[in-house]
Design a protein around this motif. Structure first.
Motif, PDB file in Angstrom:
ATOM      1  N   UNK A  75      26.538  -2.689  12.854  1.00  0.00           N
ATOM      2  CA  UNK A  75      25.440  -2.268  13.717  1.00  0.00           C
ATOM      3  C   UNK A  75      25.801  -2.416  15.194  1.00  0.00           C
ATOM      4  N   UNK A  76      25.586  -1.335  15.930  1.00  0.00           N
ATOM      5  CA  UNK A  76      25.846  -1.364  17.366  1.00  0.00           C
ATOM      6  C   UNK A  76      27.251  -0.963  17.752  1.00  0.00           C
ATOM      7  N   UNK A  77      28.102  -0.627  16.772  1.00  0.00           N
ATOM      8  CA  UNK A  77      29.476  -0.209  17.061  1.00  0.00           C
ATOM      9  C   UNK A  77      29.783   1.117  16.372  1.00  0.00           C
ATOM     10  N   UNK A  78      30.822   1.811  16.881  1.00  0.00           N
ATOM     11  CA  UNK A  78      31.274   3.044  16.255  1.00  0.00           C
ATOM     12  C   UNK A  78      32.127   2.759  15.030  1.00  0.00           C
ATOM     13  N   UNK A  79      32.613   1.514  14.945  1.00  0.00           N
ATOM     14  CA  UNK A  79      33.437   1.134  13.814  1.00  0.00           C
ATOM     15  C   UNK A  79      34.893   1.498  14.015  1.00  0.00           C
ATOM     16  N   UNK A  80      35.689   1.276  12.974  1.00  0.00           N
ATOM     17  CA  UNK A  80      37.115   1.584  13.052  1.00  0.00           C
ATOM     18  C   UNK A  80      37.654   1.801  11.646  1.00  0.00           C
ATOM     19  N   UNK A  81      38.868   2.351  11.585  1.00  0.00           N
ATOM     20  CA  UNK A  81      39.459   2.740  10.306  1.00  0.00           C
ATOM     21  C   UNK A  81      39.861   1.524   9.472  1.00  0.00           C
ATOM     22  N   UNK A  82      39.814   1.708   8.153  1.00  0.00           N
ATOM     23  CA  UNK A  82      40.328   0.715   7.218  1.00  0.00           C
ATOM     24  C   UNK A  82      41.671   1.212   6.687  1.00  0.00           C
ATOM     25  N   UNK A  83      42.674   0.340   6.708  1.00  0.00           N
ATOM     26  CA  UNK A  83      44.018   0.730   6.306  1.00  0.00           C
ATOM     27  C   UNK A  83      44.335   0.407   4.851  1.00  0.00           C
ATOM     28  N   UNK A  84      43.593  -0.538   4.261  1.00  0.00           N
ATOM     29  CA  UNK A  84      43.911  -0.961   2.900  1.00  0.00           C
ATOM     30  C   UNK A  84      42.620  -1.293   2.157  1.00  0.00           C
ATOM     31  N   UNK A  85      42.413  -0.634   1.015  1.00  0.00           N
ATOM     32  CA  UNK A  85      41.240  -0.886   0.163  1.00  0.00           C
ATOM     33  C   UNK A  85      41.702  -0.880  -1.283  1.00  0.00           C
ATOM     34  N   UNK A  86      41.387  -1.955  -2.002  1.00  0.00           N
ATOM     35  CA  UNK A  86      41.770  -2.040  -3.410  1.00  0.00           C
ATOM     36  C   UNK A  86      40.545  -2.300  -4.276  1.00  0.00           C
ATOM     37  N   UNK A  88      41.863  -5.280  13.464  1.00  0.00           N
ATOM     38  CA  UNK A  88      40.616  -5.143  14.213  1.00  0.00           C
ATOM     39  C   UNK A  88      40.919  -4.857  15.685  1.00  0.00           C
ATOM     40  N   UNK A  89      40.079  -4.063  16.346  1.00  0.00           N
ATOM     41  CA  UNK A  89      40.265  -3.808  17.771  1.00  0.00           C
ATOM     42  C   UNK A  89      40.018  -5.091  18.569  1.00  0.00           C
ATOM     43  N   UNK A  90      40.856  -5.369  19.516  1.00  0.00           N
ATOM     44  CA  UNK A  90      40.680  -6.527  20.381  1.00  0.00           C
ATOM     45  C   UNK A  90      39.733  -6.176  21.527  1.00  0.00           C
ATOM     46  N   UNK A  91      38.887  -7.119  21.906  1.00  0.00           N
ATOM     47  CA  UNK A  91      37.984  -6.887  23.024  1.00  0.00           C
ATOM     48  C   UNK A  91      38.728  -7.098  24.339  1.00  0.00           C
ATOM     49  N   UNK A 135      28.490  -0.964   7.120  1.00  0.00           N
ATOM     50  CA  UNK A 135      28.740   0.225   6.300  1.00  0.00           C
ATOM     51  C   UNK A 135      30.234   0.394   6.096  1.00  0.00           C
ATOM     52  N   UNK A 136      30.650   0.500   4.852  1.00  0.00           N
ATOM     53  CA  UNK A 136      32.049   0.751   4.514  1.00  0.00           C
ATOM     54  C   UNK A 136      32.132   2.079   3.767  1.00  0.00           C
ATOM     55  N   UNK A 137      32.933   2.996   4.291  1.00  0.00           N
ATOM     56  CA  UNK A 137      33.140   4.299   3.660  1.00  0.00           C
ATOM     57  C   UNK A 137      34.542   4.331   3.071  1.00  0.00           C
ATOM     58  N   UNK A 138      34.627   4.692   1.797  1.00  0.00           N
ATOM     59  CA  UNK A 138      35.910   4.717   1.091  1.00  0.00           C
ATOM     60  C   UNK A 138      36.323   6.167   0.846  1.00  0.00           C
TER      61      UNK A 138
END
Length: 206
Positions: free
Chosen positions: A104-115, A131-134, A61-64
């Motif tokens: 799926x299965x993650x809370x996700x993280x912010x997107x810094x650049x979308x064009x 991306x977050x490092x494990x 899921x990508x939210x813009x």
């Protein structure tokens, strides 16, 4: 003395009611403010593994919230020219969030650049972020830490939604081509995005 106390009491009352009145105005304005905020665009799809990841399937899921500006793009170009991938990572970390990605299965993280790029059949939406490092990657100083970006794109067909597709690179690097365009470098197997659904946001915004 009593007169002095009365004056102080009156001043305090006036101050109290002034604050109360201001608060009422602010609270009264909140509904109209929230109603004026753009509705985010949401893109959903199914990520399917390729090659040795064949058979793995995840929901994406990508939210813009908004699209990045040409100035934002130029900042990334200049950051890459000066510091390569590390410079790009640093520049992205300083940008405000313009969207959010969740798998799926993650809370996700912010997107810094979308064009958004117009195409003959509709539009192409590209995104990139740090991306977050494990814990395992950091602990073992894994080589995968060099691929510190998540990137991808959606190809949306306005005439035939069944042809909407995309690609996702959960861990990637970026390069700048000779024309100064941001380009995704294939550092690992790509994930195909299928069954794409575009929940459109506010027209002209996202």
């Amino acid at each position: 003395m009593s007169t002095r106390k009365n004056e102080i009491f009156k001043l305090r009352n006036r101050a109290f009611f002034a604050v109360l009145f201001s608060s009422a105005l602010i609270l009264g304005a909140l509904p109209s403010f929230s109603q004026s905020r753009p509705k985010p665009e949401t893109l959903e799809g199914t990520a399917m593994g390729t090659n040795n990841q064949l058979g793995h399937v995840y929901g994406v899921t990508v939210i813009i919230y908004e699209y990045s500006t040409p100035d934002d793009k130029q900042v990334l170009v200049q950051a890459f020219e000066k510091g390569k991938n590390k410079g790009l990572v640093n520049a992205l970390s300083k940008m405000k969030a313009v969207g959010h990605i969740a798998i799926t299965g993650t809370l996700g993280y912010d997107l810094s650049f979308i064009r958004m790029i117009p195409t003959p059949t509709g539009r192409r939406i590209r995104f990139v972020t740090n991306r977050p490092m494990t814990f395992g990657e950091v602990w073992s100083d894994s080589q995968s830490m060099d691929f510190s970006l998540t990137a991808g794109e959606f190809d949306l067909n306005d005439a035939d939604k069944s042809k909407d597709t995309g690609v996702l690179y959960p861990a990637a690097q970026l390069v700048i081509d000779k024309e100064g365009q941001l380009k995704i470098e294939l550092t690992q197997n790509a994930w195909r995005l299928v069954d794409v659904i575009d929940w459109k946001g506010t027209a002209g915004v996202n």
